[in-house]
Design a protein around this motif. Structure first.
Motif, PDB file in Angstrom:
ATOM      1  N   LYS A   1       3.098   6.672  -7.040  1.00  0.00           N
ATOM      2  CA  LYS A   1       1.983   7.569  -7.639  1.00  0.00           C
ATOM      3  C   LYS A   1       2.376   8.816  -7.306  1.00  0.00           C
ATOM      4  O   LYS A   1       1.880   9.820  -8.169  1.00  0.00           O
ATOM      5  N   GLN A   2       3.077   9.078  -6.132  1.00  0.00           N
ATOM      6  CA  GLN A   2       3.552  10.869  -6.119  1.00  0.00           C
ATOM      7  C   GLN A   2       4.606  10.908  -6.351  1.00  0.00           C
ATOM      8  O   GLN A   2       5.122  12.027  -6.617  1.00  0.00           O
TER       9      GLN A   2
ATOM     10  N   ASN B   1       0.806  -1.305  -0.108  1.00  0.00           N
ATOM     11  CA  ASN B   1      -0.046  -0.055  -0.065  1.00  0.00           C
ATOM     12  C   ASN B   1       0.893   1.184   0.039  1.00  0.00           C
ATOM     13  O   ASN B   1       0.473   2.355  -0.826  1.00  0.00           O
TER      14      ASN B   1
ATOM     15  N   GLU C   1      -1.722   5.830   3.722  1.00  0.00           N
ATOM     16  CA  GLU C   1      -2.223   7.068   3.234  1.00  0.00           C
ATOM     17  C   GLU C   1      -1.555   8.196   4.093  1.00  0.00           C
ATOM     18  O   GLU C   1      -0.980   9.152   3.813  1.00  0.00           O
TER      19      GLU C   1
ATOM     20  N   GLN D   1       1.453   3.959  -3.236  1.00  0.00           N
ATOM     21  CA  GLN D   1       0.956   5.553  -2.828  1.00  0.00           C
ATOM     22  C   GLN D   1       2.384   6.189  -3.112  1.00  0.00           C
ATOM     23  O   GLN D   1       2.089   7.469  -3.744  1.00  0.00           O
TER      24      GLN D   1
ATOM     25  N   ARG E   1      -4.616   0.491   4.402  1.00  0.00           N
ATOM     26  CA  ARG E   1      -4.829   1.434   3.329  1.00  0.00           C
ATOM     27  C   ARG E   1      -4.480   3.012   3.878  1.00  0.00           C
ATOM     28  O   ARG E   1      -4.090   3.849   3.192  1.00  0.00           O
TER      29      ARG E   1
END
Length: 383
Positions: A81-82, A74, A321, A78, A317
């Motif tokens: 993606k950044q 997870n 985050e 994330q 998740r």
């Protein structure tokens, strides 16, 4: 006149040379110049460099638990993606292995470390190395002890997990009524690893609810093992939990049934399930109430089939985050979101923390909480 012409020629030549030098290896397209300017602007917010393109090191404890595999996946997804690069390693519950992995990440000049420790107190020296190298550290779900090198802590409300387990037992066994009527239930405890600070928080949460019932005899622990020191299980070992349960059943429950298995971890619950089956217990007949934590896929399947009564659902998740946003803030020179500044003292400092809320799940609500949220699918649970 001749000197003026020569001077003019030299000036033109110098300007031409400067233009060629500036344009070497690049394009003079207007949009590129504009994009470069925007990049430069976004890369310097209040004098701070953007976190984009930086490298984050994820030091995870083990792949033997489904939970840690999910956490790592997870976070990695994330972060990437950044725009971050990610180095992720699992120590397989070996302290020295994790020390070496973190040292390697420091040598690779990662920009931030996220550490879920094998042993919360065993990384002090390597954490100092990171601090000396200017690398910030975020503790992930397990507080890093005895160090000032940790900047922030992202976790679930660990005492809240214990309180939720205790209250579930209280409600499902109707202990307040049993107390008034003089009834009692037998119970045995299987608590977390002594080198994980979370385990003590969880134990304290459970005892906040159940201690009074133990004192007045509503709950009876025939082994007498109710303290944290007597019930903690090193490295959260499923095999040790099974062996302990087998010993309890043989030594104390030959003539009387065990009513409640107060387990702090789904892995313990699996071990206790095997011990109970070996002792002749059967679901629907004399199977005890069994708690757990993490809502692993197998645990939810066991809840559906009746082999486990409940687990604590921790949406990794959400935790991932929060941790990603925490890292972003730190690397951009901003203050991350924090909701606790009091609970988590590591012996050197009180670490600013973000605590996610745990949710108890059982046969009655697993579909709404777990399936409807997309954490697991019905297909996964039916296999």
């Amino acid at each position: 006149m001749r000197n003026k012409i020569l001077s003019l020629i030299l000036s033109v030549a110098m300007v031409t040379t400067m233009l060629v030098g500036c344009g070497e290896g690049s394009t003079t397209d207007k949009s590129t110049v504009s994009d470069s300017a925007q990049t430069a602007d976004s890369a310097n917010v209040n004098g701070k460099k953007s976190a984009k393109g930086k490298t984050v090191g994820l030091a995870m404890p083990t792949q033997s638990s489904e939970r840690w595999i999910s956490d790592c996946a997870n976070m990695k997804e994330q972060f990437e993606k950044q725009g971050y690069k990610v180095i992720a390693q699992f120590a397989e519950d070996d302290v020295q292995n994790q020390v070496s992995q973190v040292e390697n990440m420091i040598a690779q000049n990662v920009d931030c470390l996220v550490i879920a420790a094998v042993d919360s107190s065993a990384l002090v020296n390597v954490e100092k190395q990171a601090k000396d190298a200017g690398i910030p550290i975020i503790a992930y779900d397990r507080l890093l002890m005895d160090t000032d090198a940790v900047s922030y802590y992202a976790t679930f409300d660990n005492k809240g997990v214990g309180v939720a387990i205790g209250k579930y037992i209280e409600e499902k066994k109707d202990l307040k009524v049993a107390q008034k009527e003089g009834k009692s239930y037998t119970i045995e405890f299987f608590m977390g690893s002594p080198d994980d600070n979370n385990a003590l928080f969880l134990y304290n949460g459970i005892m906040e609810v159940l201690e009074g019932y133990l004192k007045d005899g509503t709950l009876v622990c025939k082994s007498g093992r109710t303290s944290f020191d007597d019930t903690c299980i090193l490295r959260w070992s499923q095999d040790t939990a099974q062996a302990n349960c087998e010993n309890y059943l043989t030594g104390f429950y030959a003539k009387e049934k065990l009513d409640i298995v107060c387990s702090a971890f789904d892995g313990f619950s699996y071990g206790c399930k095997s011990a109970l089956e070996g002792a002749g217990y059967s679901v629907g007949k004399d199977w005890p109430l069994i708690t757990g934590q993490d809502a692993d896929l197998m645990a939810v399947k066991n809840i559906i089939s009746g082999y486990q009564t409940m687990s604590i659902y921790k949406d990794t998740r959400l935790l991932a985050e929060k941790c990603v946003k925490m890292v972003q803030a730190v690397l951009e020179g901003k203050e991350p979101e924090i909701n606790d500044t009091n609970q988590y003292n590591n012996g050197v400092k009180t670490v600013p923390s973000y605590l996610c809320t745990p949710v108890p799940v059982d046969k009655d609500n697993y579909k709404k909480v777990i399936v409807d949220s997309g954490y697991y699918t019905e297909e996964q649970l039916s296999k």
